[in-house]
Write a protein that holds these residues in place. Sequence first.
Motif, PDB file in Angstrom:
ATOM      1  N   ARG A 152       6.320  10.769 -20.417  1.00 20.39           N
ATOM      2  CA  ARG A 152       7.095  10.043 -21.431  1.00 20.39           C
ATOM      3  C   ARG A 152       6.610  10.399 -22.839  1.00 20.39           C
ATOM      4  O   ARG A 152       7.414  10.533 -23.763  1.00 20.39           O
ATOM      5  N   ALA A 153       5.309  10.594 -23.000  1.00 14.47           N
ATOM      6  CA  ALA A 153       4.776  10.969 -24.308  1.00 14.47           C
ATOM      7  C   ALA A 153       5.282  12.337 -24.740  1.00 14.47           C
ATOM      8  O   ALA A 153       5.381  12.620 -25.945  1.00 14.47           O
ATOM      9  N   LEU A 154       5.629  13.175 -23.762  1.00 17.81           N
ATOM     10  CA  LEU A 154       6.151  14.508 -24.068  1.00 17.81           C
ATOM     11  C   LEU A 154       7.658  14.494 -24.328  1.00 17.81           C
ATOM     12  O   LEU A 154       8.258  15.550 -24.513  1.00 17.81           O
ATOM     13  N   GLY A 155       8.260  13.312 -24.338  1.00 15.21           N
ATOM     14  CA  GLY A 155       9.649  13.200 -24.753  1.00 15.21           C
ATOM     15  C   GLY A 155      10.660  12.919 -23.669  1.00 15.21           C
ATOM     16  O   GLY A 155      11.864  12.893 -23.946  1.00 15.21           O
ATOM     17  N   HIS A 156      10.218  12.695 -22.441  1.00 17.20           N
ATOM     18  CA  HIS A 156      11.170  12.495 -21.346  1.00 17.20           C
ATOM     19  C   HIS A 156      11.587  11.029 -21.247  1.00 17.20           C
ATOM     20  O   HIS A 156      10.758  10.142 -21.108  1.00 17.20           O
ATOM     21  N   ARG A 157      12.894  10.819 -21.299  1.00 18.67           N
ATOM     22  CA  ARG A 157      13.444   9.470 -21.234  1.00 18.67           C
ATOM     23  C   ARG A 157      13.419   8.917 -19.816  1.00 18.67           C
ATOM     24  O   ARG A 157      13.401   7.712 -19.624  1.00 18.67           O
ATOM     25  N   ARG A 158      13.470   9.794 -18.835  1.00 19.83           N
ATOM     26  CA  ARG A 158      13.578   9.386 -17.426  1.00 19.83           C
ATOM     27  C   ARG A 158      12.507  10.119 -16.624  1.00 19.83           C
ATOM     28  O   ARG A 158      12.377  11.336 -16.721  1.00 19.83           O
ATOM     29  N   VAL A 159      11.751   9.364 -15.830  1.00 14.95           N
ATOM     30  CA  VAL A 159      10.674   9.940 -15.033  1.00 14.95           C
ATOM     31  C   VAL A 159      10.830   9.485 -13.580  1.00 14.95           C
ATOM     32  O   VAL A 159      10.973   8.297 -13.297  1.00 14.95           O
ATOM     33  N   VAL A 160      10.810  10.452 -12.670  1.00 13.40           N
ATOM     34  CA  VAL A 160      10.931  10.192 -11.238  1.00 13.40           C
ATOM     35  C   VAL A 160       9.639  10.639 -10.560  1.00 13.40           C
ATOM     36  O   VAL A 160       9.132  11.724 -10.844  1.00 13.40           O
ATOM     37  N   THR A 161       9.106   9.812  -9.694  1.00 13.16           N
ATOM     38  CA  THR A 161       7.884  10.164  -8.974  1.00 13.16           C
ATOM     39  C   THR A 161       8.239  10.653  -7.571  1.00 13.16           C
ATOM     40  O   THR A 161       9.063  10.057  -6.883  1.00 13.16           O
ATOM     41  N   VAL A 162       7.594  11.744  -7.150  1.00  7.73           N
ATOM     42  CA  VAL A 162       7.783  12.313  -5.814  1.00  7.73           C
ATOM     43  C   VAL A 162       6.399  12.456  -5.196  1.00  7.73           C
ATOM     44  O   VAL A 162       5.577  13.245  -5.673  1.00  7.73           O
ATOM     45  N   GLY A 163       6.122  11.696  -4.136  1.00  9.82           N
ATOM     46  CA  GLY A 163       4.799  11.710  -3.528  1.00  9.82           C
ATOM     47  C   GLY A 163       4.828  12.130  -2.079  1.00  9.82           C
ATOM     48  O   GLY A 163       5.783  11.826  -1.351  1.00  9.82           O
ATOM     49  N   PHE A 164       3.765  12.824  -1.656  1.00  8.06           N
ATOM     50  CA  PHE A 164       3.647  13.334  -0.298  1.00  8.06           C
ATOM     51  C   PHE A 164       2.457  12.695   0.406  1.00  8.06           C
ATOM     52  O   PHE A 164       1.349  12.716  -0.125  1.00  8.06           O
TER      53      PHE A 164
END
Length: 304
Positions: free
Chosen positions: A127-139
């Motif tokens: 988000r600090a790098l400018g992304h409005r939307r963040v999705v997490t993908v975990g394994f």
Amino acid sequence: MSSVSEGRFRSSSVPLITPGHPRTPLRTTLRTTLRTDDGVRIEAVYEPGTAAAGAAAETSFDGTAIVVAHGFTGSAGRPAVRRAAEVLGRRAAVVTFSFRGHGGSGGRSTVGDREVLDLAAAVRWARALGHRRVVTVGFSMGGSVVLRHGALCKGRAGVSAERGGRIEAHEGVHADARADAVVAVSAPARWYYRGTAPMRRLHWVVTRPVGRLVGRYGLRTRIDHNDWDPVPLSPVGAAGLIAPAPLLIVHGDRDPYFPLDHPRMLAEAAGDGAELWLEHGMGHAENAADESLLTRIGDWVAAR
């Protein structure tokens, strides 16, 4: 393993490396060290993503970032994680990082407990790098972490804290660590599962002094020797708390670690808030996630 209080996610220490407008995602690869709320240094890599062949260029630069959470004994530099980042990068920017005790990160692995703070730091960085939307993908272990993170960090409602088995919301907590959607691949539903031979071996590695030496020198994973106190919220307990954020649960029918009752329990707990994919012939976690599956996950992320 020692449990951290999850009543608050404070701001992570992120280098000021974002010249220009903070709402404009960067177009260059970056490597940095993040500091978690409990002071652990975490290595992280940001890749801006590339448009898939035949797709509109803006597909990869629509403000979405995918944060990839690897499995136990993995790291940001492992080939399977790099493959996942490359394929998912055709649909969005990607942040990879190494959990504590793994790769070039500091600290010791708590096998899914304090790792939620590592993920929170990576999400904040995106988000600090400018992304409005963040999705997490975990394994695998990362899948359990994205589930707990999705339940514990809920936007304006703030972060929930585990208190005597209850979930209590706290106001005024930073919303920049929240996930807008969650994907859990090969995740366990419950803690302390020993129903398969691979999980019995893993418990030996985690709980025995000799096993932890094997983990350190054979698997390149430094493991905390302390028991969980208190026991953190289980993945199945977290699954029902993620909504309204979309949740995708992915599991292989040949997973040697966790049989199919695990993803079914997670989907049942999440109810209408989850989508369940049972993959024919798939084994376990990022090592078994082929390009076709990763592409479909990337498409799911782009469509949500």
